[in-house]
Design an enzyme around this catalytic site. Structure first.
Site, short mmCIF file in Angstrom:
data_model
loop_
_atom_site.label_atom_id
_atom_site.label_comp_id
_atom_site.label_asym_id
_atom_site.label_seq_id
_atom_site.Cartn_x
_atom_site.Cartn_y
_atom_site.Cartn_z
N SER A 50 0.79 -1.23 0.00
CA SER A 50 0.00 0.00 0.00
C SER A 50 0.82 1.28 0.00
O SER A 50 0.30 2.34 -0.32
CB SER A 50 -0.93 0.02 1.22
OG SER A 50 -0.20 -0.11 2.42
N ASP A 340 -3.73 8.02 7.98
CA ASP A 340 -4.61 7.13 8.73
C ASP A 340 -3.76 6.46 9.80
O ASP A 340 -2.68 6.95 10.12
CB ASP A 340 -5.33 6.14 7.80
CG ASP A 340 -4.37 5.26 7.00
OD1 ASP A 340 -3.19 5.14 7.39
OD2 ASP A 340 -4.80 4.68 5.99
N HIS A 343 -0.59 4.72 7.44
CA HIS A 343 0.12 5.30 6.30
C HIS A 343 0.44 6.78 6.50
O HIS A 343 -0.45 7.55 6.91
CB HIS A 343 -0.73 5.14 5.03
CG HIS A 343 -1.13 3.74 4.75
ND1 HIS A 343 -2.33 3.21 5.18
CD2 HIS A 343 -0.49 2.74 4.09
CE1 HIS A 343 -2.40 1.93 4.80
NE2 HIS A 343 -1.31 1.63 4.13
#
Length: 365
Positions: A50, A340, A343
């Site tokens: 991610s 978040d 990340h």
């Protein structure tokens, strides 16, 4: 010059337009980072998780996706693309700094055009890892899947710019691999899916061997400039502080110790591999220490908050839990290291990536 003109006039119009497209895309970009004379990086090709996924999970049947608000709040047009960030991610930042293009699209993005392929894409899938079990647990694309997409990409590139130009592009492009945090944080410690089989030394061996094998597979497909990011201090991301950092939400040191052990093995594996692969430039990049410094000394970098994210409470929200219906965002995202609970923000990524490019880029030539 007259000879070149006469040769070009007898080429088919199809090949001529292909050549012009290739030369225009590859040769007219200007690098913001100073490259050595006569060195070109025609494309950036990215694999992993991610940290560098621009939306390859959007159409997968998985909960690990972010193609909804408030993700993308500060991206171009405020559009959520599937990037786990408020804005740009490291693959975008690196592509721009190298003068390749402003953003690096996801390979599976239906809006990707043939000319986008020439300068690179990201094959990364959020939730993936070096351990083959890691992507299976969350129904995302494994590194093997990503490699298959890369092979498909090579075929598409040959159809667009021809075989010789494709070989040139692959040989001179920068390959970036970013994985490992989901292996450590999710598969091993949180889900405990490997704990009965492996202790930490054995599990980090599995990860390092997988990373080395993946780099070798890229080499066998024509890659020569391959960069692999280390594991980050994953025990210090907000969600792991919440889940494993005790009442005070300290950094989960067992997570960080595993990351450091993996990093030492990864660095040695890549050095050994580089010595056995002719004309290869395999570069290990330490992101652990510079990111830890940002987290431990946020004010030094202009941040105020490093132990929680901007989305919602900031201590657990990530993916579907970070959404516009249940999660308000912080007043000023520029104060936050994390977007978040897992990340970093675009600003934090820039604080991390800019110095890394200056430190490691020369090792690729």
């Amino acid at each position: 010059m007259e000879f070149l003109s006469s040769r070009l006039t007898i080429m088919s119009s199809c090949f001529y337009s292909t050549l012009v497209l290739f030369l225009t895309v590859v040769c007219t970009v200007s690098s913001l980072v100073k490259l050595p004379p006569n060195v070109t990086i025609p494309a950036l090709l990215v694999f992993g998780d991610s940290i560098v996924d621009a939306g390859n999970n959007n159409d997968l049947k998985t909960l690990v996706k972010s193609n909804f608000p408030p993700y993308g709040k500060d991206f171009e047009g405020g559009i959520p693309t599937g990037r786990f960030c408020n804005g740009k991610i490291p693959s975008d930042i690196i592509a721009k700094e190298l003068g390749i293009k402003d953003t690096l699209p996801a390979y599976l993005d239906p809006a990707v055009q043939p000319q986008d392929l020439i300068t690179g894409v990201t094959f990364a899938s959020s939730g993936s890892g070096f351990d083959p079990l890691t992507p299976k647990l969350v129904s995302v694309l494994s590194l093997s899947d990503q490699l298959e997409h890369f092979k498909e990409y090579i075929g598409k590139l040959k159809a667009i710019i021809g075989e010789e130009n494709t070989i040139f592009t692959i040989r001179n492009s920068l390959f970036l691999v970013v994985a490992s945090s989901d292996d450590i944080a999710n598969t091993y410690f949180t889900l405990r899916a490997r704990k009965l089989q492996y202790d930490v030394p054995a599990y980090t061996d599995l990860m390092a061997n997988s990373a080395s094998s993946f780099a070798q597979e890229l080499y066998e497909l024509g890659a020569r400039r391959i960069v692999v990011f280390s594991a980050p201090p994953v025990g210090c991301v907000p969600s792991q502080r919440t889940l494993a950092g005790g009442a005070e939400r300290e950094c989960a040191e067992n997570f960080n110790e595993a990351a450091k052990l993996f990093n030492s093995k990864l660095s040695k594996k890549l050095d050994s591999l580089a010595s056995s692969l002719p004309n290869s430039r395999l570069v290990y990049i330490d992101v652990y220490n510079p990111l830890l410094d940002i987290i431990q000394k946020p004010q030094k970098y202009g941040f105020q908050v490093a132990d929680k994210g901007c989305c919602g409470t900031g201590i657990l929200e990530v993916a579907v839990l970070c959404n516009e219906h249940t999660s308000e965002t912080c007043a000023d995202v520029s104060d936050y290291v994390f977007w978040d609970s897992y990340h970093p923000t675009e600003r934090a990524y820039k604080a991390l990536v800019y110095p890394l490019l200056g430190k490691y880029l020369t090792k690729l030539f």
